[in-house]
Design a protein around this motif. Structure first.
Motif, mmCIF file in Angstrom:
data_model
loop_
_atom_site.group_PDB
_atom_site.id
_atom_site.type_symbol
_atom_site.label_atom_id
_atom_site.label_comp_id
_atom_site.label_asym_id
_atom_site.label_seq_id
_atom_site.Cartn_x
_atom_site.Cartn_y
_atom_site.Cartn_z
ATOM 1 N N ALA A 121 18.061 -3.477 8.371
ATOM 2 C CA ALA A 121 16.841 -3.969 7.358
ATOM 3 C C ALA A 121 16.109 -2.721 6.809
ATOM 4 O O ALA A 121 15.838 -1.670 7.519
ATOM 5 C CB ALA A 121 15.890 -4.792 8.038
ATOM 6 N N ASP A 122 15.493 -2.973 5.708
ATOM 7 C CA ASP A 122 14.950 -1.781 4.939
ATOM 8 C C ASP A 122 13.390 -2.089 5.050
ATOM 9 O O ASP A 122 12.971 -2.887 4.231
ATOM 10 C CB ASP A 122 15.075 -1.393 3.618
ATOM 11 C CG ASP A 122 14.650 -0.355 2.873
ATOM 12 O OD1 ASP A 122 13.362 0.124 3.448
ATOM 13 O OD2 ASP A 122 14.895 0.213 2.023
ATOM 14 N N LEU A 123 12.736 -1.783 6.255
ATOM 15 C CA LEU A 123 11.325 -2.159 6.591
ATOM 16 C C LEU A 123 10.369 -1.514 5.397
ATOM 17 O O LEU A 123 9.357 -2.461 5.050
ATOM 18 C CB LEU A 123 10.835 -1.581 7.974
ATOM 19 C CG LEU A 123 9.614 -2.284 8.437
ATOM 20 C CD1 LEU A 123 9.509 -3.756 8.388
ATOM 21 C CD2 LEU A 123 9.261 -1.445 9.690
ATOM 22 N N LEU A 124 10.535 -0.279 5.176
ATOM 23 C CA LEU A 124 9.766 0.087 3.947
ATOM 24 C C LEU A 124 9.743 -1.020 2.563
ATOM 25 O O LEU A 124 8.676 -1.085 2.074
ATOM 26 C CB LEU A 124 10.164 1.593 3.455
ATOM 27 C CG LEU A 124 9.240 1.983 2.412
ATOM 28 C CD1 LEU A 124 7.965 2.693 2.882
ATOM 29 C CD2 LEU A 124 9.882 3.657 2.173
ATOM 30 N N LYS A 125 11.132 -1.266 2.319
ATOM 31 C CA LYS A 125 11.082 -2.245 1.123
ATOM 32 C C LYS A 125 10.404 -3.332 1.380
ATOM 33 O O LYS A 125 9.724 -4.086 0.658
ATOM 34 C CB LYS A 125 12.433 -2.489 0.891
ATOM 35 C CG LYS A 125 12.828 -3.416 -0.410
ATOM 36 C CD LYS A 125 14.297 -3.802 -0.492
ATOM 37 C CE LYS A 125 14.370 -4.583 -1.667
ATOM 38 N NZ LYS A 125 16.008 -4.930 -1.743
ATOM 39 N N ASP A 126 10.623 -3.825 2.753
ATOM 40 C CA ASP A 126 9.853 -5.318 3.314
ATOM 41 C C ASP A 126 8.357 -5.181 2.922
ATOM 42 O O ASP A 126 7.507 -6.120 2.595
ATOM 43 C CB ASP A 126 10.286 -5.688 4.373
ATOM 44 C CG ASP A 126 11.603 -6.379 4.646
ATOM 45 O OD1 ASP A 126 12.466 -6.224 3.600
ATOM 46 O OD2 ASP A 126 12.350 -6.243 5.596
ATOM 47 N N ILE A 127 7.753 -3.947 3.474
ATOM 48 C CA ILE A 127 6.499 -3.751 3.527
ATOM 49 C C ILE A 127 5.760 -3.771 2.184
ATOM 50 O O ILE A 127 4.910 -4.520 1.588
ATOM 51 C CB ILE A 127 5.925 -2.402 4.047
ATOM 52 C CG1 ILE A 127 6.221 -2.539 5.650
ATOM 53 C CG2 ILE A 127 4.740 -2.107 3.814
ATOM 54 C CD1 ILE A 127 6.175 -1.084 6.496
ATOM 55 N N ARG A 128 6.540 -3.047 1.107
ATOM 56 C CA ARG A 128 5.944 -3.231 -0.291
ATOM 57 C C ARG A 128 6.330 -4.236 -0.957
ATOM 58 O O ARG A 128 5.372 -4.728 -1.863
ATOM 59 C CB ARG A 128 6.903 -1.976 -0.979
ATOM 60 C CG ARG A 128 6.474 -0.375 -0.729
ATOM 61 C CD ARG A 128 7.586 0.404 -1.387
ATOM 62 N NE ARG A 128 6.932 1.763 -1.231
ATOM 63 C CZ ARG A 128 7.659 2.913 -1.310
ATOM 64 N NH1 ARG A 128 8.935 2.951 -1.344
ATOM 65 N NH2 ARG A 128 6.909 4.171 -1.420
ATOM 66 N N GLU A 129 7.327 -5.171 -0.546
ATOM 67 C CA GLU A 129 7.354 -6.487 -1.172
ATOM 68 C C GLU A 129 6.388 -7.460 -0.663
ATOM 69 O O GLU A 129 5.726 -8.213 -1.666
ATOM 70 C CB GLU A 129 8.650 -7.136 -1.008
ATOM 71 C CG GLU A 129 9.888 -6.407 -1.922
ATOM 72 C CD GLU A 129 11.189 -6.861 -1.407
ATOM 73 O OE1 GLU A 129 11.237 -7.532 -0.497
ATOM 74 O OE2 GLU A 129 12.006 -6.503 -2.119
ATOM 75 N N ALA A 130 5.812 -7.188 0.592
ATOM 76 C CA ALA A 130 4.779 -7.912 1.146
ATOM 77 C C ALA A 130 3.358 -7.409 0.830
ATOM 78 O O ALA A 130 2.400 -8.145 1.054
ATOM 79 C CB ALA A 130 5.037 -7.889 2.732
ATOM 80 N N LYS A 131 3.503 -6.287 0.093
ATOM 81 C CA LYS A 131 2.207 -5.642 -0.081
ATOM 82 C C LYS A 131 1.134 -5.431 1.097
ATOM 83 O O LYS A 131 -0.040 -5.786 0.955
ATOM 84 C CB LYS A 131 1.459 -6.232 -1.198
ATOM 85 C CG LYS A 131 2.377 -6.268 -2.465
ATOM 86 C CD LYS A 131 1.649 -7.246 -3.674
ATOM 87 C CE LYS A 131 2.522 -7.059 -5.109
ATOM 88 N NZ LYS A 131 2.073 -7.724 -6.181
#
Length: 255
Positions: free
Chosen positions: A26-36
């Motif tokens: 999983a790309d946690l950095l991407k998930d964090i940015r999408e979740a803001k």
């Protein structure tokens, strides 16, 4: 038919395995940015890295580091309260995205979690009464040594002072209370905790006896998150060079 069936089953199994492997990364950095939003575990029972002020507001060097990190990432900060024993389990169970909680970089921990480039350093020391002669681990034989359970101080003292009786408290705040109340005379901890004890009890007969170890502090994260690790390393480097991380550390630790 049997050969064809066997081939089909093997192919399907391989495809399923490939799909699972892809999902596992999983790309946690991407998930964090999408979740803001980023969930950062911070120990507010470990002054001056993290504590609660008179207005019941979380403050400390790790608190401000976490706030700066979320700000630079452009997301909201959800601060997750943790303790020394829970820092790595909170990562492993997904309760936090990263840990900024005076987490020492050690070979044992690197086996289960990843670390960013160090953003600060911490000393592991032994402190005790002025009148008691303690110059090294050998002088701790037969003595009660208090520490915080699951901390690097616990690990180093346990390995070094093999003849000591280790007394473990669940967090730094409880260790401070024990030292102030006289339940713990000799403690294996950090200079910050020694200062916290003296801050609450200036008349306390407590001095640093010797340094057990000097270790770097890193931002902890789960394994196999290369994008997040790269971003964090870049962030630490930039904020070390521009002086922001140094200013935060000096604000709470002096020097």
């Amino acid at each position: 038919m049997k050969k064809t069936s066997l081939f089909l089953r093997t192919a399907l199994a391989g495809a399923a395995l490939f799909a699972f492997a892809g999902a596992a990364h999983a790309d946690l950095l991407k998930d964090i940015r999408e979740a803001k939003k980023i969930r950062i575990a911070v120990d507010t029972g470990s002054p001056p890295y993290g504590f609660v002020d008179d207005a019941l507001k979380p403050v400390g060097s790790d608190v401000e580091t976490a706030q700066l990190l979320a700000q630079d990432l452009g997301v909201a900060l959800e601060m997750v309260q943790t303790t020394s024993p829970n820092r790595i389990p909170f990562l492993q169970t997904g309760k936090a995205d990263i840990v900024v909680a005076s987490l020492s970089v050690t070979p044992e921990r690197e086996k289960v979690v990843d670390f960013s480039t160090p953003y600060a350093q911490i000393l592991a020391v032994v402190a005790g009464p002025k009148a008691v002669s303690i110059k090294g681990f050998d002088d701790l034989q037969g003595k009660r040594v208090a520490t915080t359970r699951g901390s690097n101080n616990d690990r180093v003292a346990t390995l070094g002072a093999k003849g000591a009786q280790m007394v473990r408290y669940d967090d730094d705040a409880t260790l401070v209370t024990a030292a102030v109340s006289g339940q713990a005379d000799i403690i294996a901890t950090s200079p910050a905790i020694v200062n916290a004890v003296l801050g609450k009890s200036p008349q306390k007969d407590l001095v640093t006896k010797f340094v057990m170890q000097t270790v770097p502090l890193g931002i902890g994260m789960r394994k196999n998150e290369p994008e997040l690790k790269a971003w964090l390393n870049d962030w630490v480097t930039k904020n070390t060079q521009n002086g922001k991380l140094t200013a935060i550390y000096k604000k709470y630790h002096g020097g």
